[in-house]
Every structure is written in C-alpha cells, then in structure tokens.
Design a protein around this motif. Structure first.
Motif, PDB file in Angstrom:
ATOM      1  N   GLY A  76       6.098 -12.891  -5.067  1.00 41.29           N
ATOM      2  CA  GLY A  76       6.507 -11.497  -4.998  1.00 41.29           C
ATOM      3  C   GLY A  76       7.368 -10.914  -3.926  1.00 41.29           C
ATOM      4  O   GLY A  76       6.799 -10.867  -2.752  1.00 41.29           O
ATOM      5  N   GLU A  77       8.466 -10.495  -4.115  1.00 39.55           N
ATOM      6  CA  GLU A  77       9.388 -10.244  -3.229  1.00 39.55           C
ATOM      7  C   GLU A  77       9.048  -8.976  -2.380  1.00 39.55           C
ATOM      8  O   GLU A  77       9.317  -8.468  -1.390  1.00 39.55           O
ATOM      9  CB  GLU A  77      10.863 -10.044  -3.418  1.00 39.55           C
ATOM     10  N   ALA A  78       8.320  -7.927  -3.240  1.00 37.12           N
ATOM     11  CA  ALA A  78       8.182  -6.651  -2.621  1.00 37.12           C
ATOM     12  C   ALA A  78       6.759  -6.285  -3.043  1.00 37.12           C
ATOM     13  O   ALA A  78       6.474  -5.757  -3.838  1.00 37.12           O
ATOM     14  CB  ALA A  78       8.941  -5.470  -3.494  1.00 37.12           C
ATOM     15  N   PHE A  79       5.942  -7.052  -2.258  1.00 34.60           N
ATOM     16  CA  PHE A  79       4.389  -6.743  -2.196  1.00 34.60           C
ATOM     17  C   PHE A  79       3.902  -6.062  -0.917  1.00 34.60           C
ATOM     18  O   PHE A  79       4.291  -6.365   0.173  1.00 34.60           O
ATOM     19  CB  PHE A  79       3.708  -8.139  -2.138  1.00 34.60           C
ATOM     20  N   TYR A  80       3.301  -4.906  -1.059  1.00 29.72           N
ATOM     21  CA  TYR A  80       3.023  -4.022  -0.138  1.00 29.72           C
ATOM     22  C   TYR A  80       1.373  -3.649  -0.063  1.00 29.72           C
ATOM     23  O   TYR A  80       0.745  -4.076  -1.111  1.00 29.72           O
ATOM     24  CB  TYR A  80       3.561  -2.606   0.021  1.00 29.72           C
ATOM     25  N   ILE A  81       0.800  -3.441   1.083  1.00 32.64           N
ATOM     26  CA  ILE A  81      -0.664  -3.175   1.160  1.00 32.64           C
ATOM     27  C   ILE A  81      -0.849  -1.592   0.971  1.00 32.64           C
ATOM     28  O   ILE A  81       0.324  -0.704   1.399  1.00 32.64           O
ATOM     29  CB  ILE A  81      -1.046  -3.426   2.314  1.00 32.64           C
ATOM     30  N   ALA A  82      -2.048  -1.063   0.906  1.00 34.48           N
ATOM     31  CA  ALA A  82      -2.077   0.391   0.784  1.00 34.48           C
ATOM     32  C   ALA A  82      -2.598   1.001   2.148  1.00 34.48           C
ATOM     33  O   ALA A  82      -2.143   2.244   2.383  1.00 34.48           O
ATOM     34  CB  ALA A  82      -2.988   0.794  -0.365  1.00 34.48           C
ATOM     35  N   THR A  83      -3.026   0.127   2.959  1.00 32.39           N
ATOM     36  CA  THR A  83      -3.181   0.430   4.374  1.00 32.39           C
ATOM     37  C   THR A  83      -3.127  -0.398   5.360  1.00 32.39           C
ATOM     38  O   THR A  83      -3.841  -1.864   5.103  1.00 32.39           O
ATOM     39  CB  THR A  83      -4.664   0.931   4.626  1.00 32.39           C
ATOM     40  N   PRO A  84      -2.321  -0.379   6.561  1.00 32.52           N
ATOM     41  CA  PRO A  84      -2.100  -1.675   7.306  1.00 32.52           C
ATOM     42  C   PRO A  84      -3.166  -1.701   8.414  1.00 32.52           C
ATOM     43  O   PRO A  84      -2.830  -1.740   9.815  1.00 32.52           O
ATOM     44  CB  PRO A  84      -0.873  -1.233   8.068  1.00 32.52           C
ATOM     45  N   ILE A  85      -4.432  -1.886   8.041  1.00 32.83           N
ATOM     46  CA  ILE A  85      -5.420  -2.414   8.930  1.00 32.83           C
ATOM     47  C   ILE A  85      -6.707  -2.918   8.110  1.00 32.83           C
ATOM     48  O   ILE A  85      -6.859  -2.842   6.864  1.00 32.83           O
ATOM     49  CB  ILE A  85      -6.103  -1.213   9.820  1.00 32.83           C
ATOM     50  N   CYS A  86      -7.385  -3.962   8.942  1.00 28.96           N
ATOM     51  CA  CYS A  86      -8.434  -4.922   8.230  1.00 28.96           C
ATOM     52  C   CYS A  86      -9.322  -4.218   7.063  1.00 28.96           C
ATOM     53  O   CYS A  86      -9.054  -4.630   5.782  1.00 28.96           O
ATOM     54  CB  CYS A  86      -9.016  -5.730   9.307  1.00 28.96           C
ATOM     55  N   CYS A  87     -10.144  -3.716   7.678  1.00 31.97           N
ATOM     56  CA  CYS A  87     -11.333  -3.136   6.832  1.00 31.97           C
ATOM     57  C   CYS A  87     -10.877  -2.261   5.575  1.00 31.97           C
ATOM     58  O   CYS A  87     -11.268  -2.626   4.425  1.00 31.97           O
ATOM     59  CB  CYS A  87     -12.163  -2.334   7.483  1.00 31.97           C
ATOM     60  N   PRO A  88     -10.060  -1.172   5.768  1.00 32.33           N
ATOM     61  CA  PRO A  88      -9.620  -0.661   4.589  1.00 32.33           C
ATOM     62  C   PRO A  88      -8.674  -1.359   3.491  1.00 32.33           C
ATOM     63  O   PRO A  88      -8.841  -1.640   2.565  1.00 32.33           O
ATOM     64  CB  PRO A  88      -8.713   0.472   5.081  1.00 32.33           C
ATOM     65  N   SER A  89      -7.730  -2.184   3.899  1.00 33.68           N
ATOM     66  CA  SER A  89      -7.060  -3.148   3.310  1.00 33.68           C
ATOM     67  C   SER A  89      -7.874  -4.018   2.360  1.00 33.68           C
ATOM     68  O   SER A  89      -7.797  -4.252   1.211  1.00 33.68           O
ATOM     69  CB  SER A  89      -5.880  -3.839   3.995  1.00 33.68           C
ATOM     70  N   ARG A  90      -8.743  -4.629   3.089  1.00 38.02           N
ATOM     71  CA  ARG A  90      -9.758  -5.535   2.262  1.00 38.02           C
ATOM     72  C   ARG A  90     -10.621  -4.896   1.408  1.00 38.02           C
ATOM     73  O   ARG A  90     -10.909  -5.492   0.122  1.00 38.02           O
ATOM     74  CB  ARG A  90     -10.608  -6.532   3.250  1.00 38.02           C
ATOM     75  N   THR A  91     -11.232  -3.797   1.557  1.00 40.37           N
ATOM     76  CA  THR A  91     -11.868  -2.855   0.651  1.00 40.37           C
ATOM     77  C   THR A  91     -10.773  -2.771  -0.540  1.00 40.37           C
ATOM     78  O   THR A  91     -11.523  -2.663  -1.622  1.00 40.37           O
ATOM     79  CB  THR A  91     -12.365  -1.608   1.366  1.00 40.37           C
ATOM     80  N   GLU A  92      -9.715  -2.034  -0.314  1.00 36.65           N
ATOM     81  CA  GLU A  92      -8.783  -1.817  -1.305  1.00 36.65           C
ATOM     82  C   GLU A  92      -8.526  -3.230  -2.208  1.00 36.65           C
ATOM     83  O   GLU A  92      -8.705  -2.925  -3.430  1.00 36.65           O
ATOM     84  CB  GLU A  92      -7.507  -1.329  -0.922  1.00 36.65           C
ATOM     85  N   THR A  93      -8.251  -4.198  -1.505  1.00 38.45           N
ATOM     86  CA  THR A  93      -8.192  -5.401  -2.328  1.00 38.45           C
ATOM     87  C   THR A  93      -9.241  -5.797  -3.406  1.00 38.45           C
ATOM     88  O   THR A  93      -9.109  -6.090  -4.487  1.00 38.45           O
ATOM     89  CB  THR A  93      -7.640  -6.588  -1.367  1.00 38.45           C
TER      90      THR A  93
END
Length: 598
Positions: A76-93
C-alpha cells in the motif's frame, strides 16, 4: 509455568551478520494432520510495529519483510493512520473506528480514548467478532498502552474478551522485561516471571519472545485444525529502541537522514506555536538523534528476523498458502524534522504515513495499491476474510476486494472509483513535553553481564544553556522576535498541538490541510486559543515503493500556503474538513459545530 504444551527446546540460528535465540515447540506429526484440517478458513497473522516510519527509511533494514510480504504480495503506497500516537491509533485499528468515534466524553482514558471498551467490549471490537466466527485468537507483544492495568487491574478481573490465547509483556515498554501475562482458551490466566526483577538476559529480548510465543500458538492451532488469527505487536522501534543482542554492532556509522525538513527554519514562522519557537538543533542534539536512528534500525532488524521466522514456520507447517500476513505500524516518526527532536503527534507526512504489506491466498505478487488506505480498514478487512458481513459500526472499508484484484484491471478501477480520496486525521495533545522526555541517550553499556543498559534523558543543553523545563511554557507565545528563539524543543503542547486535518489524494489534488486550536477538547478555535491553519501542497503523486524513502521537497511540509489562498479557497477547505468530521460522527458529543451548520 502453567503451560499445557509440553517441553520447549532451544535452538540457535546463525547468519553471517546476526545471531538469534529462538524457542521451538516439538509437536510432531500432528502438524501435518492439522494443516489439512485447517484449510477451511484462511488464517490471519498481523504484525504491527510501534513508531515505525516510512519517510526516514524505516523499511530499509527489513529485507526479509519486503521480500516475503511486499514482493510476494501487495504494497500500500498511500496508507495513513487516523491519529499519530499509540493508544488512539491501536484502538482505531482494532475497532475500525475514527478517532472522534473512540474518544471518551470527558477525554479521560488512554490518551483520551476508551481503549479497553473499543478493543475488548464494544460491538465494533475486531477480535471478539473473529472469535465468534470460529477463529482461535492470539495476542503477543504490545496490544495497548498500560497493559498491566488492563490484564492485571487492581480491582476486578482481567479484561481479555475476544482473545483466547494471550502471552504479552506486563510492561510493554520494557525490552527485557521478565513478566508476561498469559491466558489460554480454557480461561486460565497467570503471570510468568522469566527471572528476577532487574535482571537482563539476552533471550528475554521482547521481539524474540513475541516471535517464540506466537510460534507456539500457531503450532497449537494447526494441531487442533482450527483457523487462527495471531496478532504480533513488537514495541520496536519505539524508544528506547533497545538493540537486539544479535544486532548491537550493526549500522555503527549511520546517521539520521538530513531531510529537507531536518533542523530547518524554512516556513517556521507559519507553523503552529510550539513548533515555531523551537530553537536550532546543536551538535549535542544531532548526536543524540543519530544514536536514536541507529538504535531504531537495529530494533527493526529484530522485527524483520521475527517476521522471517514466522513466515518460515507457516511454510513448514503447510499453512502458508492459506494464511494472510499483514504488516503495518501504529504511526510514523520524525527525527529532527522542523527542529522537533523525536516523536510523532503532528499532521505532517512523516508522522501519519505508515507502511502496509499484505500477502495471502489470491493476492498476486507485486500487487500495488495506490488508493488511500487507513488503519481503520484493517478490522473490516479481517472481518471480510473471516466471511462475516460488514460491521455497520466500522468507519473503514475492507481492502480485500482491492487486494484480490489485478493492477490496472477493470475490477480494480471500479473499486478505486468508489474508494475514498481523503482521510480525516485528528489529534488532541496528551501533554506538554520536550525532547528530553525520551530515555534514549545511552550513557554506557551494562555494568555487568545480565544488568540493564543505563539510559539517560535526551539533551538538556541548548546552545550551551542548561535546559530548565519550568521556563519552557513561557517561550511558546509567539512574537516576531521569538520565532526559533525558544529555549526548549517542544515535542507536544496542550496549548497549541490540538488539531484536525484532511489528507487529500486524488487525480487532481495532493495536499494536507490542518486546523489547530486550544485545549478545550473542541475541534475549533475559541477566544484565547493559540490557533493556526496549515496547507501543504504535495505536488504530483509519486510512487514510494520499492525505493523508500521517495519524498519530494513539497511533502516535507516546509511552506504553509494557507496564508496565500483566497478567501473562497479557505472557506472551502474548512467546509470540506468540517463535513468530513460531521458526516462520520457517531458519538453524541459534537466537537466541531455540526448541529449549528446542519
């Protein structure tokens, strides 16, 4: 030990450049029988690293991962996270939901989000759904921040719903921690201590432990003939980025990339307040950044070796062809860019762009995904693989149809035509702190074999002056004379690092637009707030793979062009951003004035 899996044998694997100790279970001929029985549903292995960048070359040391997953599967060339910090990002994932849809009402919880609720209890939670679909679910390594409080709470039972098998470090941030929380399918839980507190033994290295423990789970699942999903969450390369024992001497002469944004003052006046005041990096700080960069690459080598051995085990067990393997990170990273020492937490490309590889049945080697993907797509994709209907509680979409389609085919084009071309990204500050927060400055090797390496804080001296953190906050208020004149390198700020952004990537536009505001918890500027609007046009879309990093100067967020935009363009940018929030809001609390504009 509480284990019901029999004896463990230890073997040592050697290559020319590395040595690694791995535990291997002896299960016998039942493997072959189980491999045939497990062919009903595809298995899933998901590896998520911590703080792994794309733009700074974070994939370069991963020769095995790029060959086995990237080249033999999809990138995936253009893959982005919804929040750039650990706990929120992992919860989102692990819930498939955007940041504003996992926040707590009062912004308490783990970095403001209800992590335990959305990972373990909510109807959007991924692993309970996979468990209900007949999968044996296993978790290894870092699932979420503060695991001790989740799995060993002072009051009440452990929170483990949806996870049949757990073998995770009690302190997910300790690379040589001896304590591991375990759970088995019969509900039994126990804490395993590898040795005495304060000891350090090479074979305790967290990434190796994660790999070893996941292999036992996979072997057990194959023996049972049950489809499985294994989550592997190495803490690497998060600071302190302790090196694997077999990679401590690698990359001795490397320095962090001197990117166009490294230690730059270009455009600093048009950045948000805490970034604008950051002073130039001195030689001491540059040395510290270089050391951290080397440690990060060494830690990434450990992850690469782990992935290689998991892949080899799947092949040896005869289940590789029926197993999807996914690899990504919880967010990106920066090292000296914009005079910010290290960390994430900003809407800039280095922080929000993450790696994504996937291989598995039906994915053609060399598949390239150019569509805008997100960490919130992971849960819907796994749900799709499991044969379950889409979960209406998810904000993401399944990547599976795209992964199984051919590059350039009519099918792919039809999927991409209906795919998102913008991604909302959000962040609320988790505290005001500075570059000395990270305990990664190595003051020396372990005093004696079996004792910890001694770490100290980052540079406390700026241009010869001793850093006094109590004076830092006063430097944040910007005047024309204070830009770049602060005494502290801010990494985060409760006053000026709360923001919501839209990453747009389509045939005609390629930019990020961000609005920052104060600490109210509202995604809007209130009287007295430090506010800023930033627009960075990234220019023509270029491929980032296989030659990471490929970053044009525009994508280094040097020149904020918002101030030059017309009134009509500024209004349109804000309206598009607000619509992205309002059209996806699920919770009762309206943080951006949706009802007032309805």
């Amino acid at each position: 030990t509480g284990s019901d899996l029999g004896s463990i044998a230890i073997s040592v694997k050697h290559t020319k450049s590395e040595k690694m100790v791995w535990c291997r279970m002896l299960v016998g001929l039942a493997w072959v029988v189980g491999a045939m029985a497990a062919a009903t549903k595809p298995n899933i292995v998901y590896i998520m690293t911590d703080d792994q960048d794309v733009e700074l070359g974070g994939l370069t040391p991963m020769t095995k991962t790029r060959a086995l997953l990237g080249e033999q599967g999809a990138v995936g060339e253009a893959f982005y996270i919804a929040t750039p910090i650990c706990c929120p990002s992992r919860t989102e994932t692990l819930s498939g939901r955007l940041y504003h849809n996992v926040l707590t009402d009062d912004l308490s919880g783990c970095m403001h989000v209800n992590s335990t609720g959305y990972i373990f209890e909510h109807s959007s939670a991924l692993f309970p759904a996979l468990q209900s679909a007949g999968y044996l679910t296993g978790g290894f390594g870092k699932i979420i921040n503060g695991q001790k409080n989740v799995f060993l709470p002072r009051k009440g039972p452990s929170i483990t719903r949806g996870w049949d098998w757990l073998s995770v470090p009690v302190d997910e941030g300790d690379y040589f921690g001896p304590g591991h929380f375990n759970k088995r399918p019969n509900g039994t839980t126990w804490v395993e201590q590898l040795g005495a507190p304060g000891e350090v033994v090479d074979t305790w290295y967290q990434t190796a432990q994660i790999g070893n423990r996941s292999l036992r789970f996979i072997q057990h699942a194959v023996t049972l003939g049950q489809p499985f999903v294994a989550y592997l969450g190495p803490h690497a390369p998060h600071y302190s980025a302790d090196s694997p024992p077999w990679a401590r001497e690698l990359f001795a002469d490397l320095k962090a990339p001197r990117t166009p944004a490294y230690n730059t003052s270009i455009g600093q006046i048009n950045k948000t307040m805490h970034v604008a005041q950051n002073p130039p990096m001195d030689a001491n700080m540059a040395d510290w950044v270089d050391q951290h960069f080397r440690d990060r690459w060494r830690a990434i080598v450990g992850v690469d070796d782990m992935i290689g051995l998991v892949h080899a085990e799947l092949e040896a067990l005869g289940v590789l062809d029926n197993t999807f393997m996914f690899f990504s990170s919880d967010h990106g990273y920066k090292l000296g860019e914009w005079r910010i020492g290290c960390s994430k937490e900003h809407p800039y490309e280095s922080d929000v762009h993450i790696p994504f590889f996937a291989r598995g049945p039906g994915i053609s080697p060399g598949t390239m995904l150019s569509a805008l993907g997100s960490n919130i797509d992971i849960a819907p994709t796994f749900i799709d693989i499991a044969g379950l209907p889409p979960n209406p509680e998810h904000d993401g979409k399944s990547l599976l149809p795209m992964l199984l389609s051919k590059d350039g085919s009519d099918e792919r084009q039809a999927i991409e035509a209906d795919w998102r071309t913008s991604q909302i990204i959000e962040y609320l500050s988790v505290g005001t702190y500075y570059n000395d927060h990270a305990q990664i400055w190595v003051s020396g090797p372990a005093v004696n074999v079996g004792t910890p390496v001694v770490y100290g804080a980052g540079p406390r001296v700026v241009n010869g002056s001793r850093l006094n953190s109590s004076e830092c906050a006063a430097t944040e208020g910007r005047t024309a004379g204070s830009v770049g004149q602060g005494q502290c390198h801010f990494v985060d700020s409760t006053k000026s690092n709360n923001w919501i952004a839209l990453r747009v990537r389509n045939a005609t536009h390629n930019y990020v637009y961000a609005e920052s505001f104060g600490p109210s918890g509202q995604f809007k500027c209130l009287p007295g707030d430090f506010c800023q609007k930033e627009l960075y046009n990234y220019g023509p879309i270029t491929s980032d793979y296989p030659n990471y990093p490929v970053m044009t100067d525009e994508r280094w967020c040097l020149n904020n062009s918002h101030w030059m935009a017309s009134t009509a363009v500024k209004a349109a940018l804000h309206a598009e951003l607000q619509a992205a929030y309002c059209n996806t809001r699920r919770l009762d609390i309206d943080r951006m004035g949706c009802t007032s504009t309805a």
